[in-house]
Design a protein around this motif. Structure first.
Motif, PDB file in Angstrom:
ATOM      1  N   LYS A 188       0.882  -1.307  -0.088  1.00 31.82           N
ATOM      2  CA  LYS A 188       0.205   0.140   0.353  1.00 31.82           C
ATOM      3  C   LYS A 188       0.882   1.088  -0.324  1.00 31.82           C
ATOM      4  N   GLY A 189       1.944   1.300   0.767  1.00 31.40           N
ATOM      5  CA  GLY A 189       2.631   2.474   0.519  1.00 31.40           C
ATOM      6  C   GLY A 189       3.876   2.373   0.053  1.00 31.40           C
ATOM      7  N   LEU A 190       4.159   1.644  -0.607  1.00 30.92           N
ATOM      8  CA  LEU A 190       5.903   1.340  -1.236  1.00 30.92           C
ATOM      9  C   LEU A 190       6.200   2.713  -2.426  1.00 30.92           C
ATOM     10  N   GLY A 191       5.340   2.969  -2.967  1.00 27.69           N
ATOM     11  CA  GLY A 191       5.271   4.384  -4.207  1.00 27.69           C
ATOM     12  C   GLY A 191       5.098   5.668  -3.120  1.00 27.69           C
ATOM     13  N   TRP A 192       4.573   5.545  -2.521  1.00 25.96           N
ATOM     14  CA  TRP A 192       4.197   7.114  -1.601  1.00 25.96           C
ATOM     15  C   TRP A 192       5.322   7.329  -0.712  1.00 25.96           C
ATOM     16  N   SER A 193       5.775   6.365   0.130  1.00 27.17           N
ATOM     17  CA  SER A 193       7.390   6.151   1.219  1.00 27.17           C
ATOM     18  C   SER A 193       8.372   6.704  -0.270  1.00 27.17           C
ATOM     19  N   ALA A 194       8.534   5.972  -1.942  1.00 28.44           N
ATOM     20  CA  ALA A 194       9.027   6.131  -2.045  1.00 28.44           C
ATOM     21  C   ALA A 194       9.774   7.420  -3.236  1.00 28.44           C
ATOM     22  N   ILE A 195       8.212   8.378  -2.433  1.00 27.50           N
ATOM     23  CA  ILE A 195       8.645   9.963  -3.096  1.00 27.50           C
ATOM     24  C   ILE A 195      10.144  11.113  -2.410  1.00 27.50           C
ATOM     25  N   VAL A 196       9.818  10.497  -1.216  1.00 25.58           N
ATOM     26  CA  VAL A 196      11.601  11.467  -0.511  1.00 25.58           C
ATOM     27  C   VAL A 196      12.404  11.088  -1.032  1.00 25.58           C
ATOM     28  N   TYR A 197      12.938   9.714  -0.947  1.00 26.69           N
ATOM     29  CA  TYR A 197      13.593   9.263  -2.224  1.00 26.69           C
ATOM     30  C   TYR A 197      13.626   9.718  -3.610  1.00 26.69           C
ATOM     31  N   PHE A 198      12.631   9.640  -4.550  1.00 30.23           N
ATOM     32  CA  PHE A 198      13.255  10.416  -5.679  1.00 30.23           C
ATOM     33  C   PHE A 198      13.535  11.742  -5.706  1.00 30.23           C
ATOM     34  N   ALA A 199      13.159  12.619  -4.930  1.00 28.35           N
ATOM     35  CA  ALA A 199      13.645  13.790  -3.996  1.00 28.35           C
ATOM     36  C   ALA A 199      15.277  14.103  -4.133  1.00 28.35           C
ATOM     37  N   SER A 200      15.355  13.527  -3.131  1.00 32.58           N
ATOM     38  CA  SER A 200      16.899  12.445  -2.709  1.00 32.58           C
ATOM     39  C   SER A 200      18.221  12.531  -4.018  1.00 32.58           C
ATOM     40  N   ILE A 201      17.343  11.653  -4.604  1.00 30.39           N
ATOM     41  CA  ILE A 201      18.186  11.096  -5.949  1.00 30.39           C
ATOM     42  C   ILE A 201      18.199  12.209  -6.790  1.00 30.39           C
ATOM     43  N   ALA A 202      17.203  13.683  -7.183  1.00 33.94           N
ATOM     44  CA  ALA A 202      17.594  14.264  -7.474  1.00 33.94           C
ATOM     45  C   ALA A 202      18.304  15.481  -7.446  1.00 33.94           C
ATOM     46  N   GLY A 203      18.818  15.084  -6.222  1.00 31.74           N
ATOM     47  CA  GLY A 203      19.631  16.241  -5.207  1.00 31.74           C
ATOM     48  C   GLY A 203      20.686  15.506  -5.471  1.00 31.74           C
ATOM     49  N   ILE A 204      20.975  15.398  -6.101  1.00 29.91           N
ATOM     50  CA  ILE A 204      22.595  14.300  -6.385  1.00 29.91           C
ATOM     51  C   ILE A 204      23.615  14.762  -6.835  1.00 29.91           C
ATOM     52  N   ASP A 205      24.580  15.780  -7.155  1.00 32.31           N
ATOM     53  CA  ASP A 205      25.573  16.622  -8.273  1.00 32.31           C
ATOM     54  C   ASP A 205      25.945  15.415  -9.614  1.00 32.31           C
ATOM     55  N   GLN A 206      25.060  15.174 -10.367  1.00 28.03           N
ATOM     56  CA  GLN A 206      25.297  14.554 -11.472  1.00 28.03           C
ATOM     57  C   GLN A 206      26.988  14.307 -11.953  1.00 28.03           C
TER      58      GLN A 206
END
Length: 317
Positions: A188-206
């Motif tokens: 039930k909560g897998l996709g919702w809980s992953a949103i925070v990590y998606f935001a963190s991944i976007a902030g990693i220096d490419q």
């Protein structure tokens, strides 16, 4: 020289006033949220006073008998209450600890989903996995029941294939209740809980990924040595905050999936408080249990925060 000193003094005074005004504006922006927190988080603490009275529905609290710490003493002195409390604490701790064992799943899901080359499929999978978070537990129970009941889809297929000789009802079974509840929570909560990590991944220096590619690092090596280590601080912050809610298992899921066959293993602390207050009418005693739960949760959160600060050097506060 005096003129120059006066100009510097006036300039410093203006800068000080400007800073004070900016701080005042920030306070005005935060003030509505402070009021909301006070109304919905602090005013309800008045309800804790019910634990010190023998409250009866329909009567004013001040017309009820004052019993002091009697309801708290019953938590430990009454044999039946103590056994029930230990049972529900065992269920709560078991389900929550099992849930922590699955807590890295949203992090890994976010990492591997971010590595998908097709943005179209990435968004599709993210939408599909986030959708269950907005579905109520009653609807989820209906879906699970249609699949795993005696006449459900799974039993029908297995019977037709000759794999089983008689149907099994997973919903009414008293075995592996903790695991079933945790797996449903993860789904039930897998996709919702992953949103925070998606935001963190976007902030990693490419540039870190580009440098690793130049050095010949494979995709799995970039995930192992860049993505996951950069997400670990976010994971620990979320873990510490979740420890503060360790005893807050909620009521909806366990009330929906509970039945006579699995009651002893599915009744968590929140459901126990609900059954005491609403089901049995022991409102004062249920409030006392709720107060003890809040105190224990606060202690657990403080210990986790202190341990993180000592071991990792970072903490929530």
């Amino acid at each position: 020289m005096l003129v120059k000193d006066k100009k510097m003094t006036v300039l410093k005074t203006n800068n000080t006033r400007k800073r004070k005004w900016n701080n005042y504006k920030l306070f005005l922006f935060a003030f509505p949220m402070i009021i909301i927190v006070f109304i919905f988080s602090y005013l309800p603490l008045w309800g804790w006073s019910f634990a010190f009275f023998q409250y009866k529905p329909g009567k004013s609290l001040w017309n009820c008998d004052f019993v002091g710490w009697s309801n708290f003493e019953n938590l430990f002195n009454n044999l039946v209450m103590r056994r029930n409390l230990l049972r529900v604490l065992k269920n709560t701790f078991g389900i929550q600890l099992l849930g922590y064992a699955f807590s890295p799943f949203p992090l890994l899901f976010a990492v591997f989903l971010s590595e998908m080359k097709s943005k179209k499929y990435q968004k599709f999978i993210q939408s599909v996995t986030t959708l269950p978070n907005f579905i109520g537990w009653v609807i989820i129970y209906s879906l699970v029941n249609s699949f795993f009941s005696n006449n459900g889809l799974v039993n029908t297929i297995l019977l037709n294939l000759g794999i089983i000789s008689e149907p099994f009802n997973l919903m009414t079974s008293g075995e592996h209740v903790w695991l079933r509840m945790v797996l449903l929570q993860q789904w039930k909560g897998l996709g919702w809980s992953a949103i925070v990590y998606f935001a963190s991944i976007a902030g990693i220096d490419q540039e870190m990924y580009e440098a690793a590619m130049v050095d010949g690092a494979s995709r799995l090596q970039r995930i192992r040595y860049i993505s996951i280590p950069m997400l670990i601080p976010t994971y620990f912050v979320l873990l510490i905050m979740s420890i503060g809610n360790f005893l807050n298992s909620g009521v909806d899921q366990y009330l929906t999936f509970g039945n006579a066959l699995n009651k002893d293993t599915i009744e968590v602390l929140d459901l126990y408080v609900y059954n005491l207050g609403i089901g049995s009418g022991q409102i004062s005693f249920s409030v006392a249990v709720g107060i003890m739960k809040s105190v224990v949760a606060l202690v657990l959160f403080g210990m986790a925060n202190y341990a993180s600060k000592k071991i990792r050097g970072t903490s929530v506060f």
